[in-house]
Design an enzyme around this catalytic site. Structure first.
Site, PDB file in Angstrom:
ATOM      1  N   ASP A 143     -70.127 111.683  94.982  1.00  0.00           N
ATOM      2  CA  ASP A 143     -69.098 110.954  95.729  1.00  0.00           C
ATOM      3  C   ASP A 143     -69.594 110.359  97.041  1.00  0.00           C
ATOM      4  O   ASP A 143     -69.245 109.241  97.394  1.00  0.00           O
ATOM      5  CB  ASP A 143     -67.919 111.882  96.050  1.00  0.00           C
ATOM      6  N   ARG A 144     -70.363 111.147  97.813  1.00  0.00           N
ATOM      7  CA  ARG A 144     -70.690 110.752  99.188  1.00  0.00           C
ATOM      8  C   ARG A 144     -72.199 110.624  99.350  1.00  0.00           C
ATOM      9  O   ARG A 144     -72.938 111.586  99.159  1.00  0.00           O
ATOM     10  CB  ARG A 144     -70.122 111.786 100.177  1.00  0.00           C
ATOM     11  N   GLU A 195     -53.410 113.946 100.256  1.00  0.00           N
ATOM     12  CA  GLU A 195     -54.700 113.276 100.116  1.00  0.00           C
ATOM     13  C   GLU A 195     -54.492 111.943  99.406  1.00  0.00           C
ATOM     14  O   GLU A 195     -53.555 111.777  98.626  1.00  0.00           O
ATOM     15  CB  GLU A 195     -55.682 114.119  99.288  1.00  0.00           C
ATOM     16  N   GLU A 196     -55.376 110.996  99.683  1.00  0.00           N
ATOM     17  CA  GLU A 196     -55.468 109.742  98.923  1.00  0.00           C
ATOM     18  C   GLU A 196     -54.091 109.103  98.697  1.00  0.00           C
ATOM     19  O   GLU A 196     -53.685 108.796  97.581  1.00  0.00           O
ATOM     20  CB  GLU A 196     -56.165 110.002  97.589  1.00  0.00           C
ATOM     21  N   ARG A 242     -51.500 112.702  96.815  1.00  0.00           N
ATOM     22  CA  ARG A 242     -52.082 113.705  95.918  1.00  0.00           C
ATOM     23  C   ARG A 242     -52.043 115.063  96.595  1.00  0.00           C
ATOM     24  O   ARG A 242     -52.509 115.211  97.712  1.00  0.00           O
ATOM     25  CB  ARG A 242     -53.521 113.304  95.582  1.00  0.00           C
ATOM     26  N   ASP A 243     -51.473 116.053  95.913  1.00  0.00           N
ATOM     27  CA  ASP A 243     -51.534 117.441  96.371  1.00  0.00           C
ATOM     28  C   ASP A 243     -52.631 118.130  95.573  1.00  0.00           C
ATOM     29  O   ASP A 243     -52.457 118.443  94.398  1.00  0.00           O
ATOM     30  CB  ASP A 243     -50.188 118.134  96.160  1.00  0.00           C
ATOM     31  N   GLY A 261     -49.639 121.623  94.059  1.00  0.00           N
ATOM     32  CA  GLY A 261     -48.505 120.869  93.538  1.00  0.00           C
ATOM     33  C   GLY A 261     -48.886 119.968  92.380  1.00  0.00           C
ATOM     34  O   GLY A 261     -49.833 119.185  92.488  1.00  0.00           O
ATOM     35  N   ASN A 281     -56.051 121.222  92.087  1.00  0.00           N
ATOM     36  CA  ASN A 281     -56.759 119.981  91.754  1.00  0.00           C
ATOM     37  C   ASN A 281     -55.757 118.834  91.610  1.00  0.00           C
ATOM     38  O   ASN A 281     -54.575 118.978  91.890  1.00  0.00           O
ATOM     39  CB  ASN A 281     -57.620 120.152  90.505  1.00  0.00           C
ATOM     40  N   ARG A 330     -58.205 112.991  82.519  1.00  0.00           N
ATOM     41  CA  ARG A 330     -57.945 111.624  82.972  1.00  0.00           C
ATOM     42  C   ARG A 330     -58.087 110.657  81.801  1.00  0.00           C
ATOM     43  O   ARG A 330     -59.029 109.884  81.702  1.00  0.00           O
ATOM     44  CB  ARG A 330     -58.875 111.275  84.133  1.00  0.00           C
ATOM     45  N   TYR A 374     -58.373 107.181  88.744  1.00  0.00           N
ATOM     46  CA  TYR A 374     -57.469 106.995  89.873  1.00  0.00           C
ATOM     47  C   TYR A 374     -56.497 105.848  89.568  1.00  0.00           C
ATOM     48  O   TYR A 374     -56.774 104.957  88.764  1.00  0.00           O
ATOM     49  CB  TYR A 374     -58.256 106.645  91.139  1.00  0.00           C
TER      50      TYR A 374
END
Length: 453
Positions: free
Chosen positions: A135-136, A261-262, A277-278, A282, A328, A352, A386
């Site tokens: 990712d980073r 998030e996001e 996003r939790d 959640g 997640n 996904r 996403y």
């Protein structure tokens, strides 16, 4: 005529022809000089027409048209979602020069829509695509290209060095937010029309991150949400108000039992609504709504039609976090219409895969799982990823309302497929109050590529 006279006559004729030729050349040079002077002279021209003075301000290489996107309109009434774009980036990248990307999103000005994406500093089907599941990295950058086009070095514009990002247009210029740096000290760099205007340092030193979709502009101010802290527990969440690239106000949310998030945000009648996003606990999505003074309300979508992934089977919902399969998650979105809600979600509840839009006419406030409309856009057998919201302002569409739209990332490659790389393409849809269709618009690339064999 004796020989001397012939010589004199011929010489005279040659001299006359030469003089005429010289005069013509001088005239040609003068004509070119005058034409060049007119084109490159002062670009602020004042003309007089019927005794009225008209001033033309010509800006070289830049569209000078600007407005203020007010964001005061309500969302357009819709019955379904029409396909808006598909870039086929992975398919084209098997043979062409296409960036390895992830986290694409779409944002529109009053003139155009652009696809923004985080590159990996590499092209598909090339050795540098190896290991891009990460990712980073310092090689990642936010870039943009015209919506619907595959992102390549030939049509893309550099925006910011970033492994987390957001962007939006206030009607006068593009604001970009790019976060880069080490996990324990990342910095968000704000740019307005490409010029650095401000920086925001990680305040919790635990992976500062932002929306991965468009920020939201209302009456000349733009708003974004950033998160800093654990992805599996209580973190810190801040809303920033930004004007022409400068932070004018910020607040930290008081949300001890929520995780943001996001966030996918949009304007609605002068306020901003964000659905997030939790990643902590959640399987339904948290939301935060705020006005231009950053006075806010928070909650969770109550519907028993759960929007996150992973998630349990649809059933009794809650206006707080639903803990079953709550750890997640994946970036997503919803659109609120009064007590009703359009929920975008993967078709699979554990991976996904697939994507669908569901209309729950009471889902914002009621906890049952009854819904009245389902529209399929990606089949269960095809990969997704996403998703996020974006809007088209009335200044772009000519409508008297805010058109809701969304995009879906179609991830390909590692870790599910036998490749050395991870990348994605993007599809998008916009809400319409007319006929739509169920179908599947998958990525469609045949893998592995040559570099993977």
């Amino acid at each position: 005529m004796n020989p001397n006279q012939k010589i004199i006559t011929i010489g005279s004729i040659c001299m006359v022809v030469g003089i005429i030729s010289l005069i013509l050349q001088i005239g040609n040079i003068i004509s070119i000089w005058i034409s060049h002077s007119i084109q490159t002279g002062n670009q602020n021209h004042t003309g007089i027409c019927n005794q009225g003075i008209i001033t033309y301000n010509v800006v070289a290489g830049q569209d000078s048209t600007s407005v203020i996107l007010t964001g005061n309109s309500s969302l357009c009434p819709i019955r379904g979602w029409a396909i808006h774009s598909k870039d086929n980036g992975i398919r084209i990248g098997s043979k062409g020069d296409v960036f390895v990307i992830r986290e694409p999103f779409i944002s529109c000005s009053h003139l155009e829509c652009r696809t923004f994406f985080l590159t990996q500093g590499a092209l598909l089907n090339d050795k540098h695509s190896n290991g891009t599941v990460k990712d980073r990295s310092p090689y990642r950058a936010l870039m943009s290209c015209p919506v619907g086009e595959a992102p390549s070095p030939y049509n893309s514009r550099f925006e910011s060095v970033a492994w987390s990002a957001s962007a939006c247009h206030d009607g006068m210029g593009w604001l970009t937010i790019g976060i880069s740096g080490p996990d324990n000290g990342a910095v968000a760099v704000l740019k307005y029309n490409g010029i650095i205007t401000e920086t925001i340092k990680s305040w919790r030193k635990k992976i500062l991150r932002t929306q991965e979709s468009e920020c939201t502009c209302v009456n000349g101010s733009c708003f974004t949400i950033m998160t800093d802290g654990p992805s599996n527990g209580l973190a810190s969440y801040k809303i920033f108000k930004i004007e022409k690239g400068k932070v004018t106000k910020s607040i930290e949310l008081n949300a001890p039992n929520s995780h943001y998030e996001e966030c996918s945000c949009y304007p609605d009648t002068g306020k901003v609504m964000c659905v997030c996003r939790d990643n902590w606990h959640g399987s339904n999505r948290p939301w935060v709504s705020f006005d231009q003074n950053l006075d806010y309300q928070i909650g969770y979508i109550c519907s028993g039609v759960f929007g996150d992934n992973p998630r349990p089977k649809d059933g009794p919902g809650s206006c707080g976090p639903v803990s079953a399969d709550g750890a997640n998650g994946v970036k997503g979105f919803s659109y609120r219409y009064g007590n009703g809600v359009w929920i975008g979600r993967t078709k699979s509840d554990s991976s996904r895969h697939g994507f669908e839009m569901i209309w729950d006419p009471n889902g914002w406030t009621e906890t049952d799982s009854r819904f009245s409309v389902r529209q399929d856009v990606v089949a269960m057998t095809d990969r997704s990823g996403y998703s996020g919201s974006f809007v088209q302002h009335p200044e772009l569409t000519g409508l008297d309302c805010m058109r809701p739209c969304f995009w879906v990332e179609l991830i390909r490659g590692r870790p599910e497929e036998e490749t050395i790389w991870t990348s994605g393409s993007i599809i998008s849809f916009c809400g319409v109050n007319s006929d739509t269709v169920d179908w599947s618009w998958p990525d469609g690339a045949e893998l592995p590529f040559t570099i993977d064999k």
